[in-house]
Design a protein around this motif. Structure first.
Motif, PDB file in Angstrom:
ATOM      1  N   LEU A   1       0.831  -1.201   0.000  1.00 53.68           N
ATOM      2  CA  LEU A   1       0.000   0.000   0.000  1.00 53.68           C
ATOM      3  C   LEU A   1       0.869   1.255   0.000  1.00 53.68           C
ATOM      4  N   GLY A   2       0.325   2.330  -0.522  1.00 49.69           N
ATOM      5  CA  GLY A   2       1.045   3.585  -0.605  1.00 49.69           C
ATOM      6  C   GLY A   2       1.425   4.170   0.736  1.00 49.69           C
TER       7      GLY A   2
ATOM      8  N   GLY B   1     -14.921  -2.685  19.420  1.00 50.81           N
ATOM      9  CA  GLY B   1     -14.914  -1.978  18.143  1.00 50.81           C
ATOM     10  C   GLY B   1     -13.986  -2.660  17.148  1.00 50.81           C
ATOM     11  N   GLU B   2     -14.243  -2.481  15.866  1.00 44.59           N
ATOM     12  CA  GLU B   2     -13.451  -3.106  14.802  1.00 44.59           C
ATOM     13  C   GLU B   2     -13.518  -2.221  13.562  1.00 44.59           C
ATOM     14  N   ASP B   3     -12.350  -1.862  13.002  1.00 46.36           N
ATOM     15  CA  ASP B   3     -12.382  -0.936  11.870  1.00 46.36           C
ATOM     16  C   ASP B   3     -12.756  -1.611  10.552  1.00 46.36           C
ATOM     17  N   PHE B   4     -13.037  -2.920  10.575  1.00 43.31           N
ATOM     18  CA  PHE B   4     -13.666  -3.579   9.426  1.00 43.31           C
ATOM     19  C   PHE B   4     -14.948  -2.860   9.038  1.00 43.31           C
ATOM     20  N   SER B   5     -15.547  -2.175  10.010  1.00 49.08           N
ATOM     21  CA  SER B   5     -16.807  -1.452   9.769  1.00 49.08           C
ATOM     22  C   SER B   5     -16.672  -0.402   8.675  1.00 49.08           C
ATOM     23  N   TRP B   6     -15.490   0.206   8.532  1.00 54.16           N
ATOM     24  CA  TRP B   6     -15.328   1.246   7.507  1.00 54.16           C
ATOM     25  C   TRP B   6     -15.503   0.682   6.095  1.00 54.16           C
ATOM     26  N   TYR B   7     -15.082  -0.555   5.871  1.00 56.61           N
ATOM     27  CA  TYR B   7     -15.281  -1.157   4.553  1.00 56.61           C
ATOM     28  C   TYR B   7     -16.769  -1.290   4.242  1.00 56.61           C
ATOM     29  N   LEU B   8     -17.556  -1.580   5.291  1.00 52.02           N
ATOM     30  CA  LEU B   8     -18.980  -1.818   5.082  1.00 52.02           C
ATOM     31  C   LEU B   8     -19.756  -0.529   4.842  1.00 52.02           C
ATOM     32  N   GLU B   9     -19.096   0.624   4.993  1.00 54.18           N
ATOM     33  CA  GLU B   9     -19.695   1.881   4.563  1.00 54.18           C
ATOM     34  C   GLU B   9     -19.683   1.999   3.038  1.00 54.18           C
ATOM     35  N   HIS B  10     -18.905   1.129   2.372  1.00 56.29           N
ATOM     36  CA  HIS B  10     -18.726   1.220   0.918  1.00 56.29           C
ATOM     37  C   HIS B  10     -19.261   0.000   0.168  1.00 56.29           C
ATOM     38  N   VAL B  11     -19.060  -1.200   0.736  1.00 52.79           N
ATOM     39  CA  VAL B  11     -19.506  -2.432   0.069  1.00 52.79           C
ATOM     40  C   VAL B  11     -20.134  -3.348   1.118  1.00 52.79           C
ATOM     41  N   PRO B  12     -21.066  -4.220   0.710  1.00 55.90           N
ATOM     42  CA  PRO B  12     -21.619  -5.172   1.675  1.00 55.90           C
ATOM     43  C   PRO B  12     -20.572  -6.197   2.085  1.00 55.90           C
TER      44      PRO B  12
ATOM     45  N   ASP C   1      -7.375   4.640   5.657  1.00 54.26           N
ATOM     46  CA  ASP C   1      -6.189   4.860   4.835  1.00 54.26           C
ATOM     47  C   ASP C   1      -6.082   3.806   3.744  1.00 54.26           C
ATOM     48  N   ALA C   2      -6.391   2.557   4.082  1.00 49.02           N
ATOM     49  CA  ALA C   2      -6.346   1.495   3.078  1.00 49.02           C
ATOM     50  C   ALA C   2      -7.361   1.749   1.969  1.00 49.02           C
ATOM     51  N   ILE C   3      -8.553   2.193   2.357  1.00 47.55           N
ATOM     52  CA  ILE C   3      -9.581   2.511   1.356  1.00 47.55           C
ATOM     53  C   ILE C   3      -9.114   3.646   0.462  1.00 47.55           C
ATOM     54  N   GLU C   4      -8.467   4.641   1.066  1.00 51.51           N
ATOM     55  CA  GLU C   4      -7.928   5.758   0.289  1.00 51.51           C
ATOM     56  C   GLU C   4      -6.872   5.280  -0.708  1.00 51.51           C
ATOM     57  N   CYS C   5      -6.182   4.206  -0.354  1.00 53.99           N
ATOM     58  CA  CYS C   5      -5.176   3.624  -1.253  1.00 53.99           C
ATOM     59  C   CYS C   5      -5.802   2.771  -2.351  1.00 53.99           C
TER      60      CYS C   5
END
Length: 414
Positions: free
Chosen positions: A69-70, A355-366, A170-174
């Motif tokens: 990743l960048g 808490g788990e930041d996997f949740s941020w991915y689910l703001e974009h895809v199921p 940050d990963a999503i931004e990449c």
């Protein structure tokens, strides 16, 4: 005949028409050794350079083309694409792992693979998550070479899950979700026996934010509190009354809770201090209530502080929203696990306050996260997460790999 020896290699079918992707003995042993190496060399968020290099080397050895990743750590790797990179077409299923460790000492006794780094430990199971996704990638690469992987799959090795608001943004931004249609992950659960997973439709974790509050006043003598701001009492009232006030301003079913972990003020028994500090967390079971939580908390703190003439400064640090499992993707994981180990291998699980930041991915895809059982069968009690003596039954690695390979094959068949 052992189930591991039912196939000479991951791409071959198993007896009775079962899905391919069962781990052979040699790969299973290699993955256990890989996990132990990670466990001995834990790295904190955004510092996972050795971990990233180890993953990159092993994936390249398998003929794959991982991309760092960048942000400098973490990587993605596409399987079943031209030149190792998605160029369009049907969206991929992503398998996500988090690769960072915790800033706590490893306290396990008589453990050959305990951490070699002082005050650093894989005490949340991220080494297991990472090894599961690596193993799934190696198996799926074999299936692809055998012409048995109908659609591409992406591996995501994400840094800094333990650092609010997590490394996922940050990963999503990449661009890790570019071309991704669905995403799945697992999290170790020391309360669930190895060989089983826990699943739940809807929210499976809570939101978690961090809260820092300072209170200031002119200070004074304890003989004359009426002439100044009684800051100790003000801090005590903020500590006790704000949680109660916030809880009465939202639906009780939202589970919005303010919990303090630190309160510090004063230096002498007869001096009213000028400064006080409180810090804690805000947790919430409901994503809509979480969106309104900062305003509610700010208002409650200001209201209590005003009663005691204290001047508050509130630093509300957004953490992560709840992980809300998509029903269809949750059912995909359930079907995959049942296919591998039968209906008794899946249990319903409760929503946790973690808490788990996997949740941020689910703001974009199921997507969906499963709780991966890591408790040794017959073990009394359980080792809790984020404790220095945490360890996992390593048979869970095989379970996780075969869960993910089955999910990739079943998803491809839709």
């Amino acid at each position: 005949m052992s189930r591991e020896s039912e196939a000479d290699k991951p791409g071959e079918p198993t007896p009775g028409g079962a899905l391919p992707g069962v781990l052979p003995d040699a790969l299973r042993a290699e993955l256990v050794a890989f996990r132990r190496d990670l466990h001995m060399h834990p790295e904190l968020g955004n510092q996972e350079f050795r971990t990233t290099a180890a993953l990159k080397t092993r994936l390249e050895k398998a003929g794959l083309t991982p991309r760092v990743l960048g942000i400098g750590t973490g990587l993605i790797c596409d399987i079943g694409t031209d030149a190792g990179e998605w160029t369009g077409g049907r969206g991929m299923l992503a398998l996500r792992a988090d690769i960072d460790a915790l800033p706590i000492p490893d306290t396990k006794a008589d453990c050959a693979y305990r951490s070699t780094v002082p005050d650093r430990a894989h005490a949340c199971g991220h080494d297991v998550h990472t090894t599961v996704v690596l193993g799934a990638g190696l198996v799926l690469a074999e299936l692809h070479r055998a012409g048995r992987l109908p659609h591409p799959v992406r591996l995501i090795f994400q840094p800094a899950e333990e650092v609010l608001p997590g490394g996922a943004p940050d990963a999503i931004e990449c661009g890790v979700l570019d071309g991704v249609r669905r995403i799945v992950g697992v999290h170790c659960d020391p309360k669930v026996e190895a060989g089983r997973i826990g699943l739940r439709h809807g929210a499976i974790t809570s939101a978690c934010d961090r809260l820092e509050v300072t209170l200031d006043g002119p200070g004074g003598h304890t003989a004359r509190p009426h002439l100044t701001t009684d800051l100790v009492t003000a801090a005590a009232k903020v500590a006790t009354d704000v949680p109660a006030l916030v809880a009465r301003r939202v639906d009780a079913r939202s589970g919005l809770a303010v919990t303090w972990g630190r309160l510090e003020t004063g230096h002498a028994c007869n001096v009213i201090p000028q400064h006080a500090e409180l810090s804690g967390t805000v947790r919430c079971l409901d994503i809509e209530a979480w969106r309104h939580a900062p305003d509610l908390v700010h208002g409650a703190i200001q209201e209590i502080a005003d009663q005691y003439r204290a001047k508050p400064v509130v630093n509300y640090i957004r953490g992560v929203p709840p992980v809300v499992n998509d029903p269809a993707v949750t059912d995909l994981l359930r079907d995959a696990m049942v296919t591998r180990l039968g209906p008794d291998s899946v249990e319903d699980t409760q929503q946790s306050l973690g808490g788990e930041d996997f949740s941020w991915y689910l703001e974009h895809v199921p997507g969906a996260m499963a709780r991966l059982g890591v408790k040794a069968p017959g073990e009394r009690g359980s080792r809790d997460l984020h404790q220095g003596d945490f360890d996992a039954d390593e048979s869970a690695i095989t379970v996780g790999v075969e869960l993910f390979t089955a999910a990739a094959l079943l998803d491809a068949g839709e």
